[in-house]
Design an enzyme around this catalytic site. Structure first.
Site, PDB file in Angstrom:
ATOM      1  N   LYS A  13      -7.840  18.171 -55.468  1.00 45.61           N
ATOM      2  CA  LYS A  13      -7.557  19.286 -56.397  1.00 45.61           C
ATOM      3  C   LYS A  13      -7.565  18.806 -57.855  1.00 45.61           C
ATOM      4  O   LYS A  13      -8.148  19.455 -58.718  1.00 45.61           O
ATOM      5  CB  LYS A  13      -6.186  19.912 -56.107  1.00 45.61           C
ATOM      6  CG  LYS A  13      -6.005  20.425 -54.690  1.00 45.61           C
ATOM      7  CD  LYS A  13      -4.654  21.073 -54.496  1.00 45.61           C
ATOM      8  CE  LYS A  13      -3.452  20.171 -54.720  1.00 45.61           C
ATOM      9  NZ  LYS A  13      -3.322  19.065 -53.738  1.00 45.61           N
ATOM     10  N   ARG A  88       3.960  25.594 -54.080  1.00 53.59           N
ATOM     11  CA  ARG A  88       3.952  24.692 -52.932  1.00 53.59           C
ATOM     12  C   ARG A  88       4.826  25.200 -51.794  1.00 53.59           C
ATOM     13  O   ARG A  88       4.914  24.560 -50.755  1.00 53.59           O
ATOM     14  CB  ARG A  88       4.500  23.348 -53.375  1.00 53.59           C
ATOM     15  CG  ARG A  88       3.554  22.198 -52.964  1.00 53.59           C
ATOM     16  CD  ARG A  88       3.841  21.090 -53.793  1.00 53.59           C
ATOM     17  NE  ARG A  88       3.454  19.799 -53.439  1.00 53.59           N
ATOM     18  CZ  ARG A  88       2.748  19.032 -54.252  1.00 53.59           C
ATOM     19  NH1 ARG A  88       2.270  19.508 -55.365  1.00 53.59           N
ATOM     20  NH2 ARG A  88       2.527  17.783 -53.933  1.00 53.59           N
ATOM     21  N   ARG A 127      -6.285   5.550 -53.185  1.00 52.37           N
ATOM     22  CA  ARG A 127      -6.228   6.163 -54.519  1.00 52.37           C
ATOM     23  C   ARG A 127      -5.396   5.300 -55.466  1.00 52.37           C
ATOM     24  O   ARG A 127      -4.405   4.712 -55.075  1.00 52.37           O
ATOM     25  CB  ARG A 127      -5.594   7.556 -54.403  1.00 52.37           C
ATOM     26  CG  ARG A 127      -5.558   8.301 -55.721  1.00 52.37           C
ATOM     27  CD  ARG A 127      -5.544   9.779 -55.516  1.00 52.37           C
ATOM     28  NE  ARG A 127      -4.197  10.308 -55.356  1.00 52.37           N
ATOM     29  CZ  ARG A 127      -3.934  11.612 -55.280  1.00 52.37           C
ATOM     30  NH1 ARG A 127      -4.901  12.498 -55.302  1.00 52.37           N
ATOM     31  NH2 ARG A 127      -2.698  12.019 -55.137  1.00 52.37           N
ATOM     32  N   ARG A 162       0.589   4.636 -56.687  1.00 48.73           N
ATOM     33  CA  ARG A 162       1.836   5.371 -56.906  1.00 48.73           C
ATOM     34  C   ARG A 162       2.874   5.034 -55.835  1.00 48.73           C
ATOM     35  O   ARG A 162       2.526   4.759 -54.693  1.00 48.73           O
ATOM     36  CB  ARG A 162       1.558   6.887 -56.869  1.00 48.73           C
ATOM     37  CG  ARG A 162       1.037   7.409 -58.167  1.00 48.73           C
ATOM     38  CD  ARG A 162       0.459   8.808 -58.089  1.00 48.73           C
ATOM     39  NE  ARG A 162       1.140   9.734 -57.210  1.00 48.73           N
ATOM     40  CZ  ARG A 162       0.714  10.981 -57.006  1.00 48.73           C
ATOM     41  NH1 ARG A 162      -0.363  11.432 -57.622  1.00 48.73           N
ATOM     42  NH2 ARG A 162       1.360  11.780 -56.188  1.00 48.73           N
ATOM     43  N   ARG A 173       4.666  13.243 -46.968  1.00 53.65           N
ATOM     44  CA  ARG A 173       4.113  14.302 -47.830  1.00 53.65           C
ATOM     45  C   ARG A 173       3.203  15.232 -47.026  1.00 53.65           C
ATOM     46  O   ARG A 173       3.172  16.436 -47.266  1.00 53.65           O
ATOM     47  CB  ARG A 173       3.343  13.679 -49.004  1.00 53.65           C
ATOM     48  CG  ARG A 173       4.279  13.138 -50.069  1.00 53.65           C
ATOM     49  CD  ARG A 173       3.566  12.252 -51.046  1.00 53.65           C
ATOM     50  NE  ARG A 173       2.634  12.961 -51.901  1.00 53.65           N
ATOM     51  CZ  ARG A 173       1.600  12.391 -52.511  1.00 53.65           C
ATOM     52  NH1 ARG A 173       1.350  11.119 -52.341  1.00 53.65           N
ATOM     53  NH2 ARG A 173       0.825  13.094 -53.295  1.00 53.65           N
TER      54      ARG A 173
END
Ligand code: AMP
Length: 218
Positions: A13, A88, A127, A162, A173
């Site tokens: 996204k 969300r 990532r 992260r 998550r």
């Protein structure tokens, strides 16, 4: 453009939102980026949410709605906005609906990024993100590494993994996404706003698919 970008973490996204902003000056609003900036700056809000974010839990709906009510009234939103990572939960979607009515803003579309869990897991563990809170550029060690290892191409800050992208936090998550966020697909389908896109390809291909579907729908 006034769009919601819906999809699991790692569905692309944020990357596609950055490409979409180049089309008509719409601004990307990522609640995750806003919250990470607060944590990095050590503000009272940042201190309050730090451990929650690290473990991959959601921040409270009231807190998010407070941030978004202010953010959507800033002048740069007049040109259009791309909501990335918000709403969300169903309560956030309902509160957003009321807020947009109050502000007399009409959403164009909700783009749902479809991607298999295995691909998401692979994307998230590979990532990397720029540690500069004002930049937060996204890289991928396999498909889009920075030119110099560990250094952001845009601002030269360190590029890091992260805290919430450890395997444990990612699983959490994704569970949270399935439980709390996936029901939004049905919510926006009922609203007649849903547009499904296959998010497996490169971001430019996803961008083209979104542009074509938006053109068809207008
Ligand atoms: P993201 O970068 O969008 O994956 O967001 C990172 C983290 O920020 C999430 O795991 C949540 O802890 C928090 N967060 C971001 N957006 C929201 C939201 N709309 N509602 C609740 N928590 C959020």
């Amino acid at each position: 453009m006034k769009l919601i970008l819906l999809g699991a973490p790692g569905a692309g996204k944020g990357t596609v939102a950055k490409l979409l902003t180049g089309l008509d000056g719409s601004v990307q609003i990522s609640t995750g980026d806003i919250l990470r900036a607060a944590v990095a700056a050590g503000t009272p809000l940042g201190k309050q949410i730090e451990s929650l974010m690290k473990s991959g839990d959601l921040v409270s709906d009231d807190l998010i709605m407070g941030i978004m009510e202010q953010r959507l009234q800033q002048a740069d939103c007049e040109q259009g906005f791309l909501l990335d990572g918000f709403p969300r939960t169903i309560p956030q979607a309902e509160a957003l609906k009321k807020l947009l009515e109050k502000l007399d803003i009409k959403l164009d579309m909700v783009v749902n990024f479809n991607l298999e869990r295995e691909v998401i897991l692979d994307r998230l563990t590979t990532r990397r993100t720029c540690s500069n809170a004002d930049c937060q550029a996204i890289y991928n060690v396999k498909s889009n590494p920075p030119k110099q290892e560990g250094v952001c191409d845009k601002c030269n800050s360190p590029v890091i993994q992260r805290d919430d992208e450890t395997t444990e936090a990612i699983s959490h998550r994704l569970e949270t996404y399935n439980e709390k966020t996936a029901p939004l697909i049905g919510f926006y389908e009922n609203e007649g706003l849903l547009l499904n896109v296959d998010a497996a390809g490169p971001s430019e291909v996803v961008l083209t698919a979104i542009k074509e579907k938006l053109a068809e729908a207008s």
